[in-house]
Design a protein around this motif. Structure first.
Motif, short mmCIF file in Angstrom:
data_model
loop_
_atom_site.label_atom_id
_atom_site.label_comp_id
_atom_site.label_asym_id
_atom_site.label_seq_id
_atom_site.Cartn_x
_atom_site.Cartn_y
_atom_site.Cartn_z
N ARG A 1 -29.70 -9.16 -37.24
CA ARG A 1 -28.59 -10.55 -37.68
C ARG A 1 -26.84 -9.92 -37.29
NH1 ARG A 1 -30.34 -12.68 -41.83
NH2 ARG A 1 -31.07 -13.93 -41.11
N GLY A 2 -25.94 -11.04 -36.98
CA GLY A 2 -24.70 -10.58 -36.36
C GLY A 2 -23.29 -11.35 -36.56
N TYR A 3 -22.11 -11.47 -36.28
CA TYR A 3 -21.69 -11.87 -36.56
C TYR A 3 -20.33 -11.70 -35.69
CZ TYR A 3 -23.71 -12.08 -40.75
OH TYR A 3 -25.31 -12.17 -41.66
N ARG A 4 -19.25 -12.51 -35.21
CA ARG A 4 -18.01 -12.48 -34.27
C ARG A 4 -17.48 -13.05 -35.08
NH1 ARG A 4 -15.53 -8.10 -32.30
NH2 ARG A 4 -13.55 -9.03 -31.51
N VAL A 5 -15.57 -12.85 -36.32
CA VAL A 5 -15.66 -14.02 -35.99
C VAL A 5 -13.40 -13.77 -36.19
CG1 VAL A 5 -14.17 -14.65 -38.85
CG2 VAL A 5 -16.31 -13.85 -38.54
N HIS A 6 -13.31 -15.17 -35.51
CA HIS A 6 -11.69 -14.95 -35.15
C HIS A 6 -10.70 -15.75 -36.02
CE1 HIS A 6 -13.46 -15.22 -30.28
NE2 HIS A 6 -13.20 -14.37 -31.20
N HIS A 7 -10.56 -14.54 -36.57
CA HIS A 7 -9.48 -15.15 -37.67
C HIS A 7 -8.14 -15.83 -37.08
CE1 HIS A 7 -6.28 -14.79 -40.66
NE2 HIS A 7 -6.64 -15.81 -41.54
N SER A 8 -7.03 -15.15 -35.84
CA SER A 8 -6.04 -16.19 -35.97
C SER A 8 -6.03 -16.40 -34.20
CB SER A 8 -4.91 -15.79 -36.55
OG SER A 8 -4.03 -16.13 -35.89
N VAL A 9 -5.67 -16.66 -33.29
CA VAL A 9 -5.92 -17.06 -32.17
C VAL A 9 -4.06 -17.72 -31.67
CG1 VAL A 9 -7.96 -17.39 -31.64
CG2 VAL A 9 -6.27 -19.43 -31.58
N VAL A 10 -3.00 -17.65 -32.85
CA VAL A 10 -1.30 -17.87 -32.78
C VAL A 10 -1.02 -16.59 -32.11
CG1 VAL A 10 0.10 -18.56 -33.85
CG2 VAL A 10 -1.26 -19.03 -34.52
N LYS A 11 -0.98 -15.89 -32.06
CA LYS A 11 -0.17 -15.08 -30.84
C LYS A 11 -0.59 -14.29 -29.91
CE LYS A 11 2.62 -12.34 -32.76
NZ LYS A 11 3.98 -12.23 -33.12
N GLY A 12 -1.75 -14.67 -29.26
CA GLY A 12 -2.76 -14.46 -28.36
C GLY A 12 -4.00 -13.88 -28.17
N PRO A 13 -4.58 -13.38 -27.69
CA PRO A 13 -6.24 -12.94 -27.92
C PRO A 13 -6.65 -12.67 -29.21
CG PRO A 13 -5.22 -11.50 -25.98
CD PRO A 13 -4.26 -12.58 -26.47
N THR A 14 -8.16 -12.80 -29.55
CA THR A 14 -7.98 -11.97 -30.36
C THR A 14 -8.59 -10.64 -30.47
OG1 THR A 14 -10.63 -12.97 -30.82
CG2 THR A 14 -8.93 -13.56 -32.27
N LYS A 15 -8.20 -9.60 -31.57
CA LYS A 15 -8.89 -8.24 -31.15
C LYS A 15 -9.33 -7.02 -32.28
CE LYS A 15 -8.03 -4.57 -28.29
NZ LYS A 15 -9.61 -3.47 -29.22
N GLY A 16 -10.52 -7.36 -32.47
CA GLY A 16 -10.86 -6.04 -34.04
C GLY A 16 -11.92 -5.89 -33.26
N GLY A 17 -12.22 -4.76 -34.28
CA GLY A 17 -14.35 -3.68 -34.33
C GLY A 17 -15.47 -4.83 -34.46
N ILE A 18 -16.54 -4.02 -33.97
CA ILE A 18 -17.28 -4.04 -34.27
C ILE A 18 -18.10 -2.82 -35.04
CG2 ILE A 18 -20.09 -4.86 -33.50
CD1 ILE A 18 -17.95 -5.83 -30.30
N ARG A 19 -18.92 -3.36 -36.33
CA ARG A 19 -19.48 -3.40 -37.09
C ARG A 19 -20.49 -2.61 -37.44
NH1 ARG A 19 -16.67 -1.95 -43.35
NH2 ARG A 19 -15.57 -1.38 -42.07
N TYR A 20 -21.48 -1.93 -37.36
CA TYR A 20 -22.80 -1.33 -37.23
C TYR A 20 -23.02 -0.95 -38.95
CZ TYR A 20 -24.11 -2.64 -32.38
OH TYR A 20 -23.67 -3.16 -31.04
N ALA A 21 -23.86 -1.35 -39.62
CA ALA A 21 -23.96 -1.36 -40.92
C ALA A 21 -25.22 -2.14 -41.34
CB ALA A 21 -22.27 -0.79 -41.96
N LYS A 22 -25.90 -1.36 -42.89
CA LYS A 22 -26.61 -2.27 -42.99
C LYS A 22 -25.84 -3.48 -43.96
CE LYS A 22 -31.35 -0.79 -43.91
NZ LYS A 22 -32.25 0.41 -44.00
N ALA A 23 -25.21 -3.08 -44.48
CA ALA A 23 -24.35 -4.05 -45.51
C ALA A 23 -23.44 -5.04 -44.51
CB ALA A 23 -23.60 -2.84 -46.10
N VAL A 24 -23.66 -5.00 -43.00
CA VAL A 24 -22.56 -5.79 -43.10
C VAL A 24 -23.34 -7.74 -43.10
CG1 VAL A 24 -22.08 -7.16 -40.29
CG2 VAL A 24 -21.16 -4.62 -41.30
#
Ligand code: NAD
Length: 442
Positions: free
Chosen positions: A82-105
């Protein structure tokens, strides 16, 4: 596929070669990072005169993608992740943020991390909104081939959101430059030509930036030195304890050691070591490279993570994961400065206790912003296909970190609030202002 089909006579998932991944558990109360991110947001917003609708819009993620996907294991089994990708805000430009691999994600963790990315980028004046992604997997349990297949499949699943103009991932806990290379290659193969700007934190050979791997830890060290300067403290021989001797923690430790500070304790998830006269972080890293663990580094005393957090030291660097300092242990923290190298290491309840104790907190969205700052520089270099020398990168990083640090101090004085609230106020105001100027579509 042939091998799997052969086993289809038996309906049991196990003999089909399919492993069911457990549903992620929702963390409750003080340790739910998303609820904590919202609590911090609400507190900061109470100081701003935002239109209710603007505040409400910024309080929620813009969009959330949840994916379930199969990966072929080396033994022929199929495992579902199971995986996810969440965009919180696109107001100031493209979205930026890491990808985490961990059991508790889990989704709430990814939502919180995406929201913190929005504020971090705004605080650093980077033209991005916040995002985060993750897969519920322990990467150490996979072979390299399995990890590559999982990464290429996850990258394909999230490619509806990802792109150099829309959403640019980077490494986080459990991912690394090689994983970013596989993501860049997968995306490029689908498009038919190389697109290095789709991810940052890549190896330098394929468009990564010099200085990116060290950037977060360097930024942590820069903010610690600025804090000491503000407090009139000479860094020489001041004591530092580092929780989480990974990428961020080890680079911060090396940089502070090079500045003459004494690294008295370091830990990983399994505990660590203490030495009253100071540890040499370069020697600890060599020990790890030779196959050792942090907790069995020789000629030092064993220490647990809980003991490290409670050490009487000048600086505590929390560079592991969320929820390490809670209402259960906050009153036992004795450091003068808490540097939040990790995202969300302190719960809101603990934050109040630490503030009452007069501990100087360098909040996560400022303290660990060096990583996304050099990721931004990497993206700019990729887009222009022109690369800068490492001293130019490090100088730009230092300048941007100090500027952001000063603006947080000034805001804290102006609003008479804690450093964390000040950082959030500044960041939220910038995003809210941009939203008002852009107008509400349609
Ligand atoms: P990493 O995987 O390289 O290191 C994490 C370290 O923390 C490891 O030593 C691990 O053993 C330890 N750890 C994990 N769980 C722990 C626990 N419960 N108690 C104590 N130690 C534990 O990851 P990293 O890239 O160094 O990231 C660390 C933190 O910094 C994360 O919160 C991450 O989101 C944040 N961060 C990282 C970057 C970056 O550029 N790498 C940028 C911004 C923020």
């Amino acid at each position: 596929m042939h091998e799997i089909d052969q086993k289809c006579g038996d309906a049991s998932p196990k003999t089909l070669g399919v492993h069911r991944s457990p549903l992620p558990q929702r963390t409750q109360g003080e340790e739910n990072p998303y609820e904590n991110a919202i609590a911090q947001f609400d507190k900061a917003v109470s100081h701003l005169r935002l239109h209710n609708g603007i505040a409400e819009a910024l309080r929620h993620p813009k969009r959330e993608l949840s994916v379930t996907f199969p990966v072929l294991m080396d033994n022929g089994d199929i495992k579902v992740f199971r995986g996810y990708r969440v965009h919180h805000s696109v107001v100031k430009g493209p979205t930026k943020g890491g990808i985490r691999y961990a059991k508790a994600v889990a989704l709430d963790e990814v939502r919180a991390l995406a929201m913190w990315m929005t504020w971090k980028c705004a605080l650093m004046n980077l033209p991005y909104g916040g995002a985060k992604g993750g897969v519920a997997v322990d990467p150490k349990e996979l072979s390299s081939r399995e990890l590559e297949r999982l990464t290429r499949r996850y990258a394909t699943e999230i490619s509806v959101l990802m792109g150099p103009e829309s959403d640019i991932p980077a490494p986080d806990v459990g991912t690394n430059p090689q994983i970013m290379a596989w993501i860049m290659d997968t995306y490029s193969m689908h498009r038919g030509f190389s697109i290095p700007a789709v991810v940052t934190g890549k190896p330098v050979e394929i468009g990564g930036s010099l200085g990116r791997t060290e950037a977060t830890g360097r930024g942590v060290a820069i903010t610690i030195l600025e804090s000491m300067r503000r407090k009139g403290l000479d860094p020489k021989n001041k004591t530092v304890a580092v929780q989480g001797f990974g990428n961020v923690g080890s680079v911060a430790a090396k940089t502070l050691y090079d500045m003459g500070m004494s690294i008295v304790a370091v830990t990983c998830s399994r505990g660590g070591v203490f030495h009253g006269k100071g540890l040499n972080p370069y020697a600890v890293i060599k020990h790890l490279e030779e196959g050792g663990c942090v907790f069995n580094f020789p000629d030092a005393d064993h220490i647990t993570n809980e003991e490290l957090l409670q050490l009487d030291c000048d600086v505590l660097v929390a560079a592991a994961v969320e929820n390490q300092i809670t209402s259960r242990n906050a009153d036992k923290i004795r450091a003068g400065i808490l540097a939040e190298g990790a995202n969300g290491p302190t719960t809101p309840e603990a934050d109040e206790i630490l503030n009452d104790k007069g501990i100087f907190i360098i909040p996560d969205i400022l303290c660990n912003a060096g990583g996304v700052t050099v990721s931004y520089l990497e993206w700019v270099q990729d887009l222009q296909s022109f690369f800068w020398p490492v001293n130019e990168i490090n100088n730009k990083l230092e300048g941007l970190m100090i500027k952001a640090f000063d603006s947080v101090m000034e805001c804290a004085q102006r609003y008479r609030v804690s450093n964390r609230e000040a950082a959030q106020i500044l960041a939220i105001k910038r995003v809210a202002d941009a939203m008002v100027i852009r107008g509400i579509y349609p």
